[in-house]
Design a protein around this motif. Structure first.
Motif, short mmCIF file in Angstrom:
data_model
loop_
_atom_site.label_atom_id
_atom_site.label_comp_id
_atom_site.label_asym_id
_atom_site.label_seq_id
_atom_site.Cartn_x
_atom_site.Cartn_y
_atom_site.Cartn_z
N CYS A 1 3.49 3.83 -1.48
CA CYS A 1 4.10 4.16 -2.76
C CYS A 1 5.06 5.31 -2.55
O CYS A 1 4.63 6.41 -2.20
CB CYS A 1 3.05 4.55 -3.79
N GLY B 1 0.79 -1.22 0.00
CA GLY B 1 0.00 0.00 0.00
C GLY B 1 0.81 1.26 0.00
O GLY B 1 0.31 2.32 -0.33
N PRO C 1 -5.94 -0.99 -11.46
CA PRO C 1 -6.62 -2.19 -10.99
C PRO C 1 -7.15 -3.07 -12.12
O PRO C 1 -7.45 -4.24 -11.88
CB PRO C 1 -7.75 -1.64 -10.13
N LEU D 1 0.50 -1.32 -9.30
CA LEU D 1 -0.31 -2.45 -8.85
C LEU D 1 -1.68 -2.01 -8.34
O LEU D 1 -2.68 -2.72 -8.51
CB LEU D 1 0.41 -3.22 -7.76
N THR D 2 -1.73 -0.82 -7.72
CA THR D 2 -2.99 -0.33 -7.16
C THR D 2 -3.64 0.74 -8.03
O THR D 2 -4.86 0.87 -8.04
CB THR D 2 -2.77 0.23 -5.74
N GLU D 3 -2.83 1.50 -8.76
CA GLU D 3 -3.38 2.58 -9.57
C GLU D 3 -3.91 2.08 -10.91
O GLU D 3 -4.63 2.80 -11.60
CB GLU D 3 -2.33 3.67 -9.79
N VAL E 1 0.71 -8.14 -1.14
CA VAL E 1 0.47 -7.80 -2.54
C VAL E 1 -0.33 -8.90 -3.23
O VAL E 1 -1.19 -8.63 -4.08
CB VAL E 1 1.80 -7.55 -3.28
N LEU F 1 -4.17 -8.68 -3.66
CA LEU F 1 -4.81 -7.81 -4.64
C LEU F 1 -5.46 -8.66 -5.73
O LEU F 1 -4.88 -9.65 -6.20
CB LEU F 1 -3.78 -6.86 -5.28
N SER G 1 -8.17 7.29 -11.00
CA SER G 1 -8.67 7.71 -9.69
C SER G 1 -8.34 9.17 -9.46
O SER G 1 -7.40 9.72 -10.05
CB SER G 1 -8.01 6.86 -8.59
N CYS H 1 3.32 1.61 -7.44
CA CYS H 1 1.95 2.12 -7.41
C CYS H 1 1.13 1.61 -8.59
O CYS H 1 -0.10 1.69 -8.57
CB CYS H 1 1.97 3.65 -7.40
#
Length: 282
Positions: free
Chosen positions: A11, A9, A164, A160-162, A197, A200, A48, A158
């Protein structure tokens, strides 16, 4: 910079350049002119609000498709202004020059595959592991360069999360974890990070067990990316050099090898069980 807690989480922020700050200011001005908040603008261009905020602050390199999507939201004139500002952008500070082309492809890929046999993939490395790697680089890095590279690598994660909707698949060798590079504490942080990770929804991690008689990865590490146009591009690197593979036939061969390795490796669920077992033994 965050502490080495091995958690997911966080970055790290790349050092911002003047060109990134200028582009961000232009985007913000055009968005304000259109009387749109970040929360209103972001979903219309498929990102986002937090990601748009970081682009406007000069902390993220804008994806190429942002320019195309912005035209539909801000209009043709604003899009031309934004495109002009984009021409002066400087790529991420801290990333090796031979890696930059692949880093740009990573940011816009809809699918990313990675197989590593000597070091955990950069997108999966906690800060303590990153520092352990750079501390062992030869010739040694200057202090400023060391910190820039650590920050840049954390910033890449980032993705990985930004993103999705991007599918990430990683195949790693169990032997890399058994090696316990930099000691038990760093290895515990690494395994904890992999477990976090791996939760996710868009990330799959598979381990190749120590004993695996049928193994198609003998030709070495590789990375593959599927572009927004659904074309596959390959990438290999070693000893501060790299090769981008755009020939469809060569990329197809790499894709076949990767597919075979996925069938030979432990499943994502079995890999999670292995990691938990290894973590408990430390």
């Amino acid at each position: 910079m965050a502490s080495d807690n091995g958690g997911g989480g966080h970055c790290g922020e790349p050092e911002s350049s003047d060109s990134l700050k200028t582009f961000g200011a232009v985007l913000k001005a055009l968005r304000d002119e259109a009387r749109l908040t970040q929360e209103q603008f972001a979903p219309r261009v498929g990102y986002s609000a937090a990601y748009i905020a970081k682009i406007e602050q000069g902390k993220r390199f804008p994806p190429r498709d942002l320019l195309d999507r912005s035209e539909e939201v801000l209009g043709a004139v604003a899009a031309r202004v934004l495109a002009a500002a984009a021409k002066s952008l400087t790529r991420k500070v801290g990333l090796a020059s031979w890696f930059l082309q692949w880093a740009a492809i990573e940011e816009e890929a809809v699918t990313l595959f990675s197989y590593e046999s000597s070091v955990i993939p950069g997108l999966l490395q906690p800060e303590s592991y990153i520092r352990a790697i750079f501390e062992r680089r030869l010739p040694p890095l200057a202090e400023e360069q060391f910190e820039h590279q650590v920050t840049a690598r954390l910033a890449r994660q980032c993705l990985l999360t930004e993103r999705p909707n991007t599918t990430f698949s990683f195949i790693i060798e169990q032997a890399m974890l058994e090696r316990r590079m930099a000691g038990n504490e760093v290895t515990r942080a690494l395994i904890d990070h992999l477990l976090t990770v791996g939760r996710l929804r868009n990330v799959e991690i598979q381990a190749v067990p120590l004993i695996q008689e049928d193994h198609s990865g003998f030709e070495g590490p590789l990375s593959l990316a599927e572009t927004a146009e659904n074309q596959w591009v390959g990438y290999v690197e070693a000893h501060d050099s790299s090769m981008l593979i755009t020939d469809p036939k060569a990329a197809s061969a790499m894709l076949q090898r990767y597919g075979k390795m996925r069938s030979q490796a432990l499943s994502h669920q079995a890999t999670t069980s292995l990691l938990e077992q290894m973590r408990g033994a430390l």
